[in-house]
Design an enzyme around this catalytic site. Structure first.
Site, PDB file in Angstrom:
ATOM      1  N   ASP A 154      31.997  34.763  28.067  1.00 40.44           N
ATOM      2  CA  ASP A 154      32.632  36.077  28.007  1.00 40.44           C
ATOM      3  C   ASP A 154      33.457  36.240  26.732  1.00 40.44           C
ATOM      4  OD1 ASP A 154      33.008  38.624  28.925  1.00 40.44           O
ATOM      5  OD2 ASP A 154      34.586  38.120  30.350  1.00 40.44           O
ATOM      6  N   LYS A 192      49.504  33.956  34.523  1.00 43.22           N
ATOM      7  CA  LYS A 192      48.479  34.841  35.065  1.00 43.22           C
ATOM      8  C   LYS A 192      48.510  34.749  36.581  1.00 43.22           C
ATOM      9  CE  LYS A 192      43.609  34.577  34.690  1.00 43.22           C
ATOM     10  NZ  LYS A 192      42.484  34.602  33.746  1.00 43.22           N
ATOM     11  N   PHE A 249      41.027  40.707  36.855  1.00 43.44           N
ATOM     12  CA  PHE A 249      41.375  39.402  37.403  1.00 43.44           C
ATOM     13  C   PHE A 249      42.768  39.374  38.012  1.00 43.44           C
ATOM     14  CE2 PHE A 249      42.491  39.920  33.003  1.00 43.44           C
ATOM     15  CZ  PHE A 249      43.850  39.716  33.062  1.00 43.44           C
ATOM     16  N   GLY A 250      43.650  40.317  37.614  1.00 45.95           N
ATOM     17  CA  GLY A 250      45.038  40.278  38.053  1.00 45.95           C
ATOM     18  C   GLY A 250      45.974  40.677  36.938  1.00 45.95           C
ATOM     19  N   GLY A 260      44.285  43.272  34.308  1.00 49.23           N
ATOM     20  CA  GLY A 260      42.834  43.419  34.214  1.00 49.23           C
ATOM     21  C   GLY A 260      42.234  43.223  35.588  1.00 49.23           C
TER      22      GLY A 260
END
Ligand SMILES: *[C@@H]1O[C@H](CO)[C@@H](O)[C@H](O)[C@H]1NC(C)=O
Ligand SMILES: *[C@@H]1O[C@H](CO)[C@@H](O)[C@H](O)[C@H]1NC(C)=O
Ligand SMILES: *[C@@H]1O[C@H](CO)[C@@H](O)[C@H](O)[C@H]1NC(C)=O
Ligand SMILES: *[C@@H]1O[C@H](CO)[C@@H](O)[C@H](O)[C@H]1NC(C)=O
Ligand SMILES: *[C@@H]1O[C@H](CO)[C@@H](O)[C@H](O)[C@H]1NC(C)=O
Ligand SMILES: *[C@@H]1O[C@H](CO)[C@@H](O)[C@H](O)[C@H]1NC(C)=O
Length: 661
Positions: free
Chosen positions: A468, A365, A349-350, A347
């Site tokens: 979110d 992650k 973010f990574g 995504g």
């Protein structure tokens, strides 16, 4: 000095070339053999409810343990098997394998129960309540769902339901205990305590069971049937055994096991040539990099070896008590050096990778270095969920920052994120590939998210706003319970700020954002409730939240659509057409609750406490007017909280700043 350096370089060069060669010639295949099982073999296995005792895997507990009634267990080889991959032109390349094992089942009560199975499964955890007739393969909830992703050859020693032919048969089970094929055995009693050698052969098309195998020349085919495993299982699949007992019991042992799988390679086109083309430039580039590095570090002294983000550690350590700090080395090893094979998702973010820490499955992650907010979100995430504990929150195990890498370790969620079951992958225009979730599961997911949000808003020491909430941030565990994840945008509200229940900065995902967020430019408890309401509608209706990126943020939205059906007194039409069976009254309640949470005016939205009461049936859903109420701003006088801040100039056209995450 120069000579010393070149010495180092040559050494490094040789080392690097050797390493590259080793890595590139390594063949990815699974061949293993356990002539008998020894204590240290436990390291090579993933055991759930089973153990290595007396030279065998006791798939369900041995008599020397505690109770042996109503037990189930699973045992897998630790490394997954590469079952298939995509080849040229959408053709799948499917591996073949042979698995030969010796089983011994010893009845411990007159009838014996229940059976043992050779299984291929996507995830290793043992389903809850999979004792009795479920054989550790599925349970009452996951039975028949293609989400179970399990294929089994069962050795059933008990007739435990109507469709079971007898108490001594071999069957083929696909995602269900109700076999696709059953063959009764004559002349062999499975549960007599004898060693029985079984061979299971898969040639990429047919699965065949040979049984019993008295010697190499006598192979007694029990059945052979066509089966496309690539349609049923993921590319990397675990192989092993499961078994169970019920009121009546037996010992379920595997005494030896040999597995030979074919190697289907990694790359669609001539891998060897490709390697040469990759290896040469990679070695050259690496060498260039290494020489530069040495040159640079010599020149600049030690500074560069120091961490790039010293302040992160301070911030995290000043904060949380739970999560562990990992070394980059450990996480690199756990994820096979961030191998793309282990990638679970990507995504803004990574990237998230699957890994193993010891024998525990984890998700790692790796925060993208390009993500502008990467560092901030990393800190937000580690400091917020790191200190929280709730069964509906993804558990954060640890973190790492080293060599400019920001990594977060979570517990592994075998079923991935909710969005792929509901709306597919919008970004890539992909259709939903997963089967529809039944109503009970959807209701349970909604309830789980509500519990998590109630905990964040009201239950923990400091109030936390998630900011979110959306389908792709809800993860599903092996039992399809909701686990709220991705706290990259979350903010802890300090006690002093608590009276405002708000946090500055506009954030979130379009489609899930309350109308007032664009005006006040910050998150509140009520904006979380709004996002939850949208999530409820998304889960129940099985469609995406619709687009909001017009100036009129209600246009095309799921909220408007459902409200319109509510107005026409046809709210039940909103339910996902793939839902076959559900309690209509409960459905109306949940949809109405979803609408109430999406009330345009924040002060009219229920609190998460109220939401929970409605979901458990303790309270009726709030009344929802048939016409969608007009969005009023500023809100009622009682909400002076909002007006006091006022609207900074220029915030009335906030859309330009937003990016969907
Ligand atoms: C299967 O794998 C075992 C263990 O690596 C090996 O000893 C055996 O020779 C293999 N059998 C075949 C038929 O390749
Ligand atoms: C085993 O489980 C069944 C239900 O699956 C239950 O009826 C029975 O009482 C249990 N037996 C024991 C000994 O716990
Ligand atoms: C499995 O066994 C069969 C028969 O012995 C053999 O032809 C086949 O090559 C084997 N497959 C693998 C992957 O070892
Ligand atoms: C695969 O199964 C089909 C149908 O049972 C059979 O006709 C075919 O001969 C089998 N092939 C092999 C290689 O066993
Ligand atoms: C197990 O035994 C209990 C009583 O001892 C009985 O109620 C139950 O139905 C039995 N379960 C099965 C699956 O036979
Ligand atoms: C594993 O076994 C298969 C089938 O027997 C064979 O083709 C392959 O070469 C073996 N690989 C290794 C590394 O032993």
């Amino acid at each position: 000095m120069l000579i010393m350096c070149s010495w180092r370089f040559s050494l490094l060069l040789i080392l690097l070339i050797a390493l590259c060669c080793a890595a590139f010639t390594q063949v990815e295949c699974l061949n293993f053999s356990f002539p008998r099982f020894q204590d240290e073999d436990e390291q090579k296995l993933i055991l759930h409810g089973s153990e290595v005792v007396k030279g065998a895997i006791q798939v369900t507990p041995d008599v020397s343990g505690d109770s042996i009634t109503n037990q189930s267990g699973r045992a897998f080889y630790r490394k997954p098997f590469k079952l298939w991959r995509e080849g040229k032109g959408n053709r799948r390349i499917i591996a073949s394998f042979n698995s030969t094992f010796v089983l011994r089942i010893t009845a411990k009560s007159a009838l014996g129960g229940e059976g043992l199975a050779f299984i291929l499964a996507d995830h290793t955890p043992l389903p809850e309540n999979s004792h009795g007739k479920w054989l550790g393969i599925v349970n009452a909830r996951t039975d028949g769902s293609s989400l179970s992703k399990v294929v089994a050859v069962e050795f059933d020693t008990r007739k435990s339901y109507e469709e079971d032919i007898d108490d001594n048969h071999v069957g083929l089970d696909v995602n269900s205990i109700y076999s696709k094929k059953q063959v009764p055995l004559y002349g062999v009693k499975l549960s007599a305590g004898d060693d029985i050698t079984v061979k299971i052969q898969y040639d990429g098309k047919n699965i065949s069971v040979f049984f019993p195998l008295t010697d190499e020349t006598v192979k007694n085919l029990v059945f052979s049937m066509p089966l496309d495993l690539s349609d049923l299982l993921l590319q990397n699949t675990f192989v092993g055994f499961s078994a169970s007992t019920g009121n009546d019991t037996q010992l379920n042992c595997i005494r030896s096991w040999e597995f030979n799988g074919s190697d289907i390679g990694e790359y669609p086109n001539g891998p060897n040539l490709l390697w040469v083309w990759i290896t040469v430039p990679v070695v050259v580039i690496l060498l260039g990099g290494v020489s530069f590095y040495f040159y640079w570090t010599r020149k600049d002294g030690k500074e560069n070896l120091e961490d790039a983000y010293p302040e992160i550690e301070e911030q995290i350590q000043g904060h949380s008590m739970g999560p562990k700090k990992f070394r980059l080395k450990e996480l690199r090893r756990a994820t096979g050096k961030f191998d793309s094979k282990n990638r679970l998702g990507t995504g803004g973010f990574g990237t998230v990778y699957k890994g193993f820490l010891g024998n525990k499955e984890v998700a790692v992650k790796r925060v993208s270095k390009n993500s502008s907010q990467g560092k901030q979100e990393f800190i937000a995430e580690v400091t917020t969920i790191g200190s929280l504990r709730h069964k509906n929150l993804v558990k954060l195990i640890g973190w790492c920052y080293e060599s400019h890498e920001l990594l977060i370790v979570y517990e592994y969620m075998p079923n991935g994120s909710l969005d792929k079951f509901i709306i597919g992958d919008d970004n890539f225009g992909m259709k939903i590939t997963e089967p529809a979730l039944i109503w009970e599961i959807r209701h349970n997911i909604i309830y789980g998210v509500a519990q998590a949000l109630d905990y964040l808003h009201n239950g923990c020491e400091k109030r936390v706003l998630h900011r979110d909430i959306k389908a792709s941030n809800i993860m599903l565990d092996s039992e399809f319970n909701a686990r709220v994840g991705d706290f990259g945008l979350a903010r802890i509200i300090q006690q002093s700020e608590k009276s405002h229940h708000t946090t500055k900065e506009i954030a979130g995902t379009l489609g899930y954002m309350a109308p007032e967020s664009f005006l006040i430019g910050r998150a509140t408890v009520e904006t979380d409730v709004y996002a939850f309401g949208v999530l409820v509608l998304v889960v129940v209706c099985g469609r995406s939240p619709g687009n909001q990126n017009k100036q009129n943020n209600y246009c095309n939205s799921i909220v408007l659509w459902v409200w319109d059906l509510h107005n026409k007194d046809k709210i039940l039409d909103a339910a996902d057409s793939r839902l076959k069976e559900f309690d209509e009254e409960e459905m109306v309640h949940v949809l109405t609750l979803g609408l109430a949470c999406c009330h345009p005016n924040p002060q009219e939205r229920p609190s998460m406490r109220t939401v929970l009461k409605v979901l458990t049936g303790e309270a009726d859903p709030p009344m929802v007017s048939t016409e969608i109420p007009a969005f009023m701003w500023p809100p009622m006088a009682s909400f002076s909280d909002y007006t006091e801040i006022g609207l900074p100039e220029g915030q009335l056209t906030p859309f330009t700043e937003l990016t969907g995450r």
